[in-house]
Design a protein around this motif. Structure first.
Motif, PDB file in Angstrom:
ATOM      1  N   UNK A   1     -10.914  16.569  25.304  1.00 44.03           N
ATOM      2  CA  UNK A   1      -9.707  16.978  24.605  1.00 44.03           C
ATOM      3  C   UNK A   1      -9.736  18.435  24.162  1.00 44.03           C
ATOM      4  N   UNK A   2      -9.165  19.374  25.055  1.00 46.76           N
ATOM      5  CA  UNK A   2      -9.419  20.703  24.866  1.00 46.76           C
ATOM      6  C   UNK A   2      -8.207  21.121  23.788  1.00 46.76           C
ATOM      7  N   UNK A   3      -8.596  22.233  23.137  1.00 46.71           N
ATOM      8  CA  UNK A   3      -7.393  23.126  22.406  1.00 46.71           C
ATOM      9  C   UNK A   3      -6.294  23.357  23.123  1.00 46.71           C
ATOM     10  N   UNK A   4      -6.525  23.629  24.366  1.00 50.94           N
ATOM     11  CA  UNK A   4      -5.501  24.184  25.230  1.00 50.94           C
ATOM     12  C   UNK A   4      -4.492  22.953  25.501  1.00 50.94           C
ATOM     13  N   UNK A   5      -5.093  21.744  25.828  1.00 51.52           N
ATOM     14  CA  UNK A   5      -4.326  20.584  26.081  1.00 51.52           C
ATOM     15  C   UNK A   5      -3.570  20.328  24.813  1.00 51.52           C
ATOM     16  N   UNK A   6      -4.106  20.382  23.584  1.00 50.31           N
ATOM     17  CA  UNK A   6      -3.581  19.952  22.334  1.00 50.31           C
ATOM     18  C   UNK A   6      -2.243  21.208  22.160  1.00 50.31           C
ATOM     19  N   UNK A   7      -2.329  22.384  22.435  1.00 53.01           N
ATOM     20  CA  UNK A   7      -1.487  23.238  22.293  1.00 53.01           C
ATOM     21  C   UNK A   7      -0.142  23.225  23.393  1.00 53.01           C
ATOM     22  N   UNK A   8      -0.524  22.849  24.554  1.00 51.74           N
ATOM     23  CA  UNK A   8       0.499  22.429  25.557  1.00 51.74           C
ATOM     24  C   UNK A   8       1.267  21.214  25.165  1.00 51.74           C
ATOM     25  N   UNK A   9       0.640  20.361  24.804  1.00 46.25           N
ATOM     26  CA  UNK A   9       1.390  18.934  24.154  1.00 46.25           C
ATOM     27  C   UNK A   9       2.230  19.383  22.961  1.00 46.25           C
ATOM     28  N   UNK A  10       1.840  20.074  22.202  1.00 48.47           N
ATOM     29  CA  UNK A  10       2.537  20.653  20.769  1.00 48.47           C
ATOM     30  C   UNK A  10       3.515  21.116  21.274  1.00 48.47           C
ATOM     31  N   UNK A  11       3.730  22.239  22.170  1.00 50.30           N
ATOM     32  CA  UNK A  11       4.853  23.082  22.509  1.00 50.30           C
ATOM     33  C   UNK A  11       5.706  22.378  23.362  1.00 50.30           C
ATOM     34  N   UNK A  12       5.397  21.377  24.129  1.00 51.58           N
ATOM     35  CA  UNK A  12       6.287  20.500  24.701  1.00 51.58           C
ATOM     36  C   UNK A  12       6.954  19.498  23.650  1.00 51.58           C
ATOM     37  N   UNK A  13       6.396  19.176  22.500  1.00 51.43           N
ATOM     38  CA  UNK A  13       6.668  18.289  21.797  1.00 51.43           C
ATOM     39  C   UNK A  13       7.905  18.894  20.922  1.00 51.43           C
ATOM     40  N   UNK A  14       7.606  20.281  20.712  1.00 54.12           N
ATOM     41  CA  UNK A  14       8.546  20.928  19.926  1.00 54.12           C
ATOM     42  C   UNK A  14       9.874  21.087  20.552  1.00 54.12           C
ATOM     43  N   UNK A  15       9.794  21.117  21.940  1.00 54.21           N
ATOM     44  CA  UNK A  15      11.102  21.331  22.705  1.00 54.21           C
ATOM     45  C   UNK A  15      11.832  19.860  22.994  1.00 54.21           C
ATOM     46  N   UNK A  16      11.051  18.793  22.957  1.00 55.15           N
ATOM     47  CA  UNK A  16      11.761  17.545  23.224  1.00 55.15           C
ATOM     48  C   UNK A  16      11.793  16.562  22.091  1.00 55.15           C
ATOM     49  N   UNK A  17      11.017  17.129  20.902  1.00 56.37           N
ATOM     50  CA  UNK A  17      11.173  16.283  19.849  1.00 56.37           C
ATOM     51  C   UNK A  17      10.481  14.941  19.862  1.00 56.37           C
ATOM     52  N   UNK A  18       9.769  14.525  20.870  1.00 55.92           N
ATOM     53  CA  UNK A  18       9.297  13.017  21.191  1.00 55.92           C
ATOM     54  C   UNK A  18       7.884  13.229  21.460  1.00 55.92           C
ATOM     55  N   UNK A  19       6.972  12.842  20.837  1.00 56.67           N
ATOM     56  CA  UNK A  19       5.398  12.867  21.000  1.00 56.67           C
ATOM     57  C   UNK A  19       5.003  12.329  22.335  1.00 56.67           C
ATOM     58  N   UNK A  20       5.765  11.181  22.638  1.00 51.43           N
ATOM     59  CA  UNK A  20       5.275  10.096  23.626  1.00 51.43           C
ATOM     60  C   UNK A  20       6.040  10.872  24.890  1.00 51.43           C
ATOM     61  N   UNK A  21       7.097  11.402  25.053  1.00 51.76           N
ATOM     62  CA  UNK A  21       7.495  12.146  26.117  1.00 51.76           C
ATOM     63  C   UNK A  21       6.742  13.425  26.467  1.00 51.76           C
ATOM     64  N   UNK A  22       6.433  14.239  25.319  1.00 52.44           N
ATOM     65  CA  UNK A  22       5.725  15.271  25.684  1.00 52.44           C
ATOM     66  C   UNK A  22       4.225  14.935  26.212  1.00 52.44           C
TER      67      UNK A  22
END
Length: 413
Positions: A363-384
């Motif tokens: 689980x890389x920092x790159x993967x975490x950042x990508x997930x967080x960025x998409x989460x901020x856009x969607x407002x949904x952790x599972x969807x992101x």
């Protein structure tokens, strides 16, 4: 006898022989370091009428249990014998004098080295971590600067080695930031970088060079190694533990101090390194990481003679606190401390599961950042997480990661 908390820095003072006088003789406990980290071996015995008694208790305890033992022994009248193991006064004085003397001469050596360092090509330096790094002349191959990148104090020695033109190998799990560390040093000091990934498809011709025919004329084409050496670029050999033996053989001479490359295919032409040339390698299953070789199928064994030509550093993932800082700096102003702390904790739990081999993917920092960025856009952790995480791993891994996420994040009302 005092019994303060045990830490990596002070636990040595608690090792030794603890004794008290009894009616039957001298009763003692001996404390030594056990085989496993942060564990201690306790041996007990009673010396009868001047004779050394046999060990009648032999056990291994952790630091917390040893603390309890030390307090109990203090109440019972045990005292530590500083001269245990027959250490003479001269031996003791020499042992105590070592660290002050080392610190004195290390400070002198550091000051002398700083004066003798060659000037930068551009005449400028930049401070990276706590080290002044000579700047290059820039160019298209200089990596972009990641303003959110952190340089913790533990990176100081690596940056120093870069300045001193040491051959540096970084080992650690996938996604621990081995390559990005070198790239961010180069980005800030304006040095161009070439990368050569030993993915099984890289040949010695790609690495060293080859002859080709163009327009009816036979031409020599330099590989990445002589190109970097001639032009003063930084070369990163990624996943060197997957490299062909012929590539490692070509590298061996260059690893020596002021080492040169001999192009045998080009009539033994000698390539001397540019003063700005630097050589780095990354690996997943070398040295201290050898225990994880089964997780990196196809990794080759590397002998000690080859490894001894490198400074080898083990890089771990960022701590949760450091990773939370990276999230906030990268995704400011939208990322809050509360969100960042939770996401960093999820990443830490996923990495712990990977280390236990419950997960087959890191689980890389790159993967975490990508997930967080998409989460901020969607407002949904599972969807992101679907495109950022779950689709990149096996169904079994996805189910486990989903469970970790739900452990940290309660569903919305």
């Amino acid at each position: 006898m005092n019994a303060p908390d045990l830490t990596e820095d002070d636990n040595a003072e608690h090792l030794g022989l603890y004794q008290r006088a009894t009616e039957s003789g001298a009763e003692w406990w001996r404390v030594s370091v056990a085989d496993r980290p942060q564990t201690y071996r306790l041996e007990h015995g009673v010396d009868d009428a001047g004779r050394v008694g046999t060990v009648d208790i032999d056990l291994v305890v952790d630091a917390e249990n040893l603390r309890a033992k030390l307090k109990k022994w203090r109440r019972e009248g045990f005292a530590i014998d500083a001269d245990d193991n027959g250490e003479s006064d001269s031996d003791l004085n020499r042992r105590l004098a070592f660290m002050p003397e080392l610190q004195r001469v290390a400070a002198l050596a550091s000051a002398s080295t700083a004066k003798q360092r060659p000037r930068a090509d551009s005449g400028e330096t930049v401070r990276i971590a706590q080290v002044e790094v000579p700047c290059g002349v820039g160019g298209a191959l200089v990596p972009p600067v990641n303003a959110a990148y952190l340089f913790p104090a533990r990176f100081n020695d690596i940056v120093e080695d870069v300045v001193e033109n040491r051959r540096v190998m970084l080992i650690g799990h996938t996604g621990a930031g081995k390559t990005s560390l070198i790239e961010q040093i180069a980005a800030r000091s304006r040095h161009g970088v070439l990368r050569s990934n030993m993915n099984g498809q890289t040949t010695v011709g790609d690495f060293v060079g080859f002859w080709t025919v163009k327009g009816g004329e036979t031409l020599w084409v330099d590989g990445v190694l002589p190109t970097a050496m001639r032009e003063g670029l930084w070369l990163i050999v990624d996943e060197i533990d997957f490299a062909e033996p012929s590539i490692l053989a070509a590298l061996t001479a260059v690893l020596e101090p002021h080492g040169r490359l001999v192009l045998k295919e080009k009539g033994n032409e000698i390539v001397a390194p540019h003063p700005s040339f630097r050589l780095f390698a990354t690996a997943n299953a070398v040295g201290a990481m050898s225990q994880f070789r089964h997780l990196y199928q196809g990794a080759n064994l590397m002998n000690e003679a080859f490894l001894d030509r490198w400074r080898v550093y083990l890089l771990d993932y960022l701590t949760p606190a450091e990773e939370a800082d990276v999230l906030m700096r990268t995704l400011a102003p939208n990322m809050t401390r509360t969100l960042a702390t939770t996401l960093a904790a999820i990443a830490a739990d996923c990495r712990a599961a990977f280390a236990r081999e419950d997960l087959s993917s890191a689980f890389s920092t790159r993967r975490l950042l990508d997930w967080a960025e998409l989460m901020l856009r969607t407002g949904d952790p599972e969807r992101a997480a679907a495109p950022a995480i779950y689709a990149k791993v096996s169904p079994e891994d996805a189910a486990l990661i989903r469970g970790i996420v739900r452990h940290h994040i309660a569903p919305a009302d």
